[in-house]
Design an enzyme around this catalytic site. Structure first.
Site, short mmCIF file in Angstrom:
data_model
loop_
_atom_site.label_atom_id
_atom_site.label_comp_id
_atom_site.label_asym_id
_atom_site.label_seq_id
_atom_site.Cartn_x
_atom_site.Cartn_y
_atom_site.Cartn_z
N THR A 96 -0.63 -1.26 28.78
CA THR A 96 -1.96 -0.65 28.81
C THR A 96 -2.09 0.23 27.57
O THR A 96 -1.36 1.21 27.44
CB THR A 96 -2.14 0.25 30.06
N LYS A 171 -9.18 -2.79 32.36
CA LYS A 171 -8.07 -2.01 32.91
C LYS A 171 -8.38 -0.51 32.90
O LYS A 171 -8.15 0.19 33.89
CB LYS A 171 -6.80 -2.30 32.08
N LYS A 246 -2.59 9.20 30.52
CA LYS A 246 -2.78 8.31 29.36
C LYS A 246 -4.00 7.41 29.58
O LYS A 246 -4.87 7.30 28.71
CB LYS A 246 -1.53 7.44 29.16
P1 NAD Z 1 8.53 2.44 31.02
O1 NAD Z 1 8.53 3.64 30.15
O2 NAD Z 1 9.33 2.43 32.28
O3 NAD Z 1 8.98 1.14 30.16
C1 NAD Z 1 8.66 0.92 28.84
C2 NAD Z 1 9.89 0.41 28.12
O4 NAD Z 1 9.56 0.10 26.78
C3 NAD Z 1 11.01 1.45 28.07
O5 NAD Z 1 12.18 0.91 28.65
C4 NAD Z 1 11.17 1.73 26.58
O6 NAD Z 1 12.52 2.02 26.20
C5 NAD Z 1 10.67 0.44 25.97
N1 NAD Z 1 10.26 0.59 24.58
C6 NAD Z 1 9.53 1.59 24.01
N2 NAD Z 1 9.39 1.37 22.69
C7 NAD Z 1 10.03 0.19 22.41
C8 NAD Z 1 10.24 -0.55 21.23
N3 NAD Z 1 9.78 -0.13 20.05
N4 NAD Z 1 10.95 -1.70 21.32
C9 NAD Z 1 11.44 -2.13 22.50
N5 NAD Z 1 11.28 -1.45 23.68
C10 NAD Z 1 10.59 -0.30 23.62
O7 NAD Z 1 6.99 2.15 31.33
P2 NAD Z 1 6.41 1.21 32.50
O8 NAD Z 1 6.14 2.02 33.71
O9 NAD Z 1 7.24 -0.02 32.59
O10 NAD Z 1 4.96 0.88 31.88
C11 NAD Z 1 4.83 -0.05 30.82
C12 NAD Z 1 3.34 -0.29 30.58
O11 NAD Z 1 2.74 -0.77 31.81
C13 NAD Z 1 2.56 0.97 30.19
O12 NAD Z 1 1.64 0.64 29.20
C14 NAD Z 1 1.88 1.38 31.50
O13 NAD Z 1 0.68 2.10 31.27
C15 NAD Z 1 1.63 0.04 32.14
N6 NAD Z 1 1.53 0.09 33.62
C16 NAD Z 1 2.46 0.74 34.34
C17 NAD Z 1 2.35 0.76 35.74
C18 NAD Z 1 3.37 1.49 36.60
O14 NAD Z 1 3.15 1.60 37.81
N7 NAD Z 1 4.49 1.97 36.03
C19 NAD Z 1 1.29 0.11 36.37
C20 NAD Z 1 0.36 -0.58 35.60
C21 NAD Z 1 0.49 -0.59 34.21
#
Ligand code: NAD
Length: 318
Positions: A96, A171, A246
């Protein structure tokens, strides 16, 4: 079987990558945090030690990253996805992020003759684990049709919202509804508490009446009525307050650019900012009820002082 590169193996990415493997695909995963890549290897995936390794030979590349700056870096940076993807690869960004980032990256992909869709999700970690996510997809008809079977391996609902960036637009509108409704549900449960109403009774009635909404029936902010809600585990995320903030900020930016009037969305963004700055960034977003309840003595605070907790300037500026 398709060779897939998966980048970003966090709370959402790891279970999504696992579901692609369950569907019979060969998945090579990469995360900048090597602990996450190790977890993926333990789950049966092939771990890449560098981003370009995950892209090498991949027919499809999926990214699930925290924010716009990470997406720009991963796609456009040196040794990034656009530089490393093989000819004809399909790119799916499920993160997102802001609409502008999505459009810039999609345009760069097009210059490199790579098909790309933005496919942000709704459904949280539970939906990612169960493979029941809802995908809101932006991109050309052809790219979305190519992405369909891979999205279907990770989700249940797939809606083609329009061209590049339209998935992100839907979204952030959706999550503005969620943020606003979580605050409304929290306020209603706090008012009921003051009026001496059993929260279970309020839930039993409102969840079947005109107050019914997803925030209440899936993420009820008081312990008890919804056993799977974060309220039953001290508001451990789940979907963190920082992530909600965010998304609400993204909605405010989009509203400003588009000239839309969203005063309640602005108030919700202001409240979540105060909650996050209060040290609750990692708490589940439903924990906002603890912030609204305030310290015990604040329960006696007069109404106009309570209203002043939302900075007026911020609401007015948006
Ligand atoms: P998270 O922080 O758990 O996971 C993100 C991962 O990306 C981390 O493990 C991080 O180390 C990795 N990362 C960051 N920079 C990187 C790079 N340059 N190269 C490789 N890996 C990298 O976050 P999440 O909860 O998994 O959310 C991910 C996305 O999904 C976000 O954009 C969030 O808004 C969206 N989202 C999350 C949820 C939820 O319930 N957690 C629900 C809907 C949407």
């Amino acid at each position: 079987m398709t060779q897939i590169g998966f980048i970003g193996l966090g709370n959402m990415g790891l279970p999504m990558a696992r579901n692609l493997m369950k569907a019979g695909h060969a998945v090579t995963g990469y995360d900048v945090d090597h602990g996450m890549t190790d977890r993926f290897a333990t789950a049966g995936g092939v771990a890449a030690t560098a981003l370009d390794m995950a892209c090498m030979g991949a027919e499809v590349i999926v990214t699930m990253l925290p924010a716009g700056k990470d997406v720009r870096e991963v796609y456009l940076g040196r040794g990034g996805v656009l530089a490393s993807a093989q000819q004809g690869a399909l790119l799916i960004d499920a993160s997102t992020v802001d609409i502008e980032t999505t459009r810039v990256v999609a345009a760069a992909a097009q210059v490199n003759e790579l098909a790309m869709v933005d496919a942000p999700v709704s459904g949280g970690v539970a939906g990612a684990e169960a493979g029941t996510l809802a995908f809101m997809v932006g991109g050309s008809d052809r790219a979305v049709a190519r992405a369909q079977p891979f999205l279907a391996a990770m989700g249940k609902t797939i809606v083609h919202a329009g061209g590049p960036g339209h998935g992100q637009a839907v979204k952030i509108c959706n999550n503005m509804i969620l943020g606003v409704s979580m605050i409304a549900v929290s306020e209603a449960f706090l008012l009921a508490e003051k009026l001496g109403i059993d929260p279970q009774k309020l839930f039993d009635i409102a969840s079947q009446a005109s107050g019914q909404c997803w925030a209440m029936t899936h993420c009820c902010p008081v312990p008890g009525p919804v056993p799977s809600s974060a309220a039953n585990r001290d508001y451990r995320a789940g979907f963190s307050a920082a992530m909600m903030l965010k998304d609400l900020k993204l909605a405010q930016e989009a509203a400003k650019t588009a000239g839309a009037t969203v005063p309640i969305g602005a108030a919700a963004a202001a409240l979540y900012r105060l909650f996050v700055e209060d040290g609750s960034a990692e708490m589940d977003f439903s924990g906002i009820i603890t912030f609204l309840r305030g310290p015990q003595e604040a329960n006696e605070t007069p109404d106009d002082e309570q209203a002043a907790r939302v900075p007026e300037t911020e609401v007015a500026n948006n």
